[in-house]
Design a protein around this motif. Structure first.
Motif, PDB file in Angstrom:
ATOM      1  N   UNK A 122      -3.745 -23.012  -5.827  1.00 58.17           N
ATOM      2  CA  UNK A 122      -5.160 -22.893  -5.468  1.00 58.17           C
ATOM      3  C   UNK A 122      -5.929 -22.424  -6.697  1.00 58.17           C
ATOM      4  N   UNK A 123      -6.927 -23.229  -7.071  1.00 57.36           N
ATOM      5  CA  UNK A 123      -7.786 -22.881  -8.196  1.00 57.36           C
ATOM      6  C   UNK A 123      -9.188 -23.373  -7.885  1.00 57.36           C
ATOM      7  N   UNK A 124     -10.125 -23.113  -8.771  1.00 56.44           N
ATOM      8  CA  UNK A 124     -11.492 -23.576  -8.577  1.00 56.44           C
ATOM      9  C   UNK A 124     -11.483 -25.086  -8.391  1.00 56.44           C
ATOM     10  N   UNK A 125     -12.119 -25.555  -7.316  1.00 60.80           N
ATOM     11  CA  UNK A 125     -12.155 -26.984  -7.020  1.00 60.80           C
ATOM     12  C   UNK A 125     -11.193 -27.418  -5.937  1.00 60.80           C
ATOM     13  N   UNK A 126     -10.190 -26.595  -5.616  1.00 61.40           N
ATOM     14  CA  UNK A 126      -9.243 -26.931  -4.560  1.00 61.40           C
ATOM     15  C   UNK A 126      -9.968 -27.002  -3.226  1.00 61.40           C
ATOM     16  N   UNK A 127      -9.687 -28.027  -2.429  1.00 62.47           N
ATOM     17  CA  UNK A 127     -10.283 -28.156  -1.096  1.00 62.47           C
ATOM     18  C   UNK A 127      -9.363 -27.469  -0.090  1.00 62.47           C
ATOM     19  N   UNK A 128      -9.942 -26.565   0.681  1.00 62.01           N
ATOM     20  CA  UNK A 128      -9.184 -25.846   1.707  1.00 62.01           C
ATOM     21  C   UNK A 128      -9.112 -26.742   2.948  1.00 62.01           C
ATOM     22  N   UNK A 129      -7.905 -26.992   3.479  1.00 65.99           N
ATOM     23  CA  UNK A 129      -7.746 -27.887   4.640  1.00 65.99           C
ATOM     24  C   UNK A 129      -8.593 -27.447   5.833  1.00 65.99           C
ATOM     25  N   UNK A 130      -8.997 -28.422   6.635  1.00 71.28           N
ATOM     26  CA  UNK A 130      -9.860 -28.170   7.780  1.00 71.28           C
ATOM     27  C   UNK A 130      -9.259 -27.292   8.848  1.00 71.28           C
ATOM     28  N   UNK A 131      -7.923 -27.212   8.904  1.00 69.39           N
ATOM     29  CA  UNK A 131      -7.299 -26.392   9.935  1.00 69.39           C
ATOM     30  C   UNK A 131      -7.168 -24.914   9.534  1.00 69.39           C
TER      31      UNK A 131
END
Length: 166
Positions: A122-131
């Motif tokens: 996880x770094x700047x720009x990572x998309x966090x999953x919707x769940x």
């Protein structure tokens, strides 16, 4: 005296959206800067020092700014960088490497939550999953947060992208 004038001019350009490109004054519209902040892209890593006039290598994808076709952008090491689409030359970059409110960071560090599991780094720009449940930050409706591997991560609510991580 020349140093003082140069520093004053540089400060003016950094705060107003004006930039020098090939010794020509370029005005980067506020709408373009707002679009870039609201639509972060996956960050790229460059070994070079990026500053006004730097030419972005051809291997780097420059994202278009829909209402400002003369400009494009990339995120370099978490910082938004606006470039001329004609020359690939940097015409604007924030002097601050942290584009997030200090009070948001203070809040999430003072209010830790259970760590969530996310595949990959996880770094700047990572998309966090919707769940994954996001935690609210009072007085900061644009942002939410999670803790990943015991580290706080600030999330842009509209895109679910990480904008800062400790």
């Amino acid at each position: 005296m020349n140093k003082v004038l140069t520093l004053t001019a540089a400060a003016l350009f950094a705060t107003t959206g004006f930039a020098l490109a090939q010794d020509v004054l370029v005005e980067v519209p506020q709408g373009a800067r707002d679009y870039v902040i609201a639509n972060p892209s996956d960050p790229v890593v460059l070994d070079d020092s990026v500053s006004q006039g730097y030419v972005v290598p051809e291997r780097i994808v420059i994202h278009e700014i829909p209402d400002n076709p003369d400009f494009g952008y990339v995120y370099v090491n978490g910082r938004p960088v606006i470039v001329s689409m004609r020359s690939r030359q940097v015409v604007y970059l924030s002097e601050s490497s942290k584009a997030v409110p200090d009070d948001a960071i203070t809040y999430i560090e003072r209010h830790p939550v259970d760590t969530v599991m996310i595949d990959g780094p996880v770094s700047s720009g990572t998309v966090i999953p919707g769940d994954v449940m996001l935690n609210d930050i009072p007085d900061q409706p644009r942002y939410s947060y999670v803790y990943v591997d015991q580290r706080p991560a600030l999330i842009d609510r509209s895109t679910r992208r990480v904008v800062w991580v400790r």
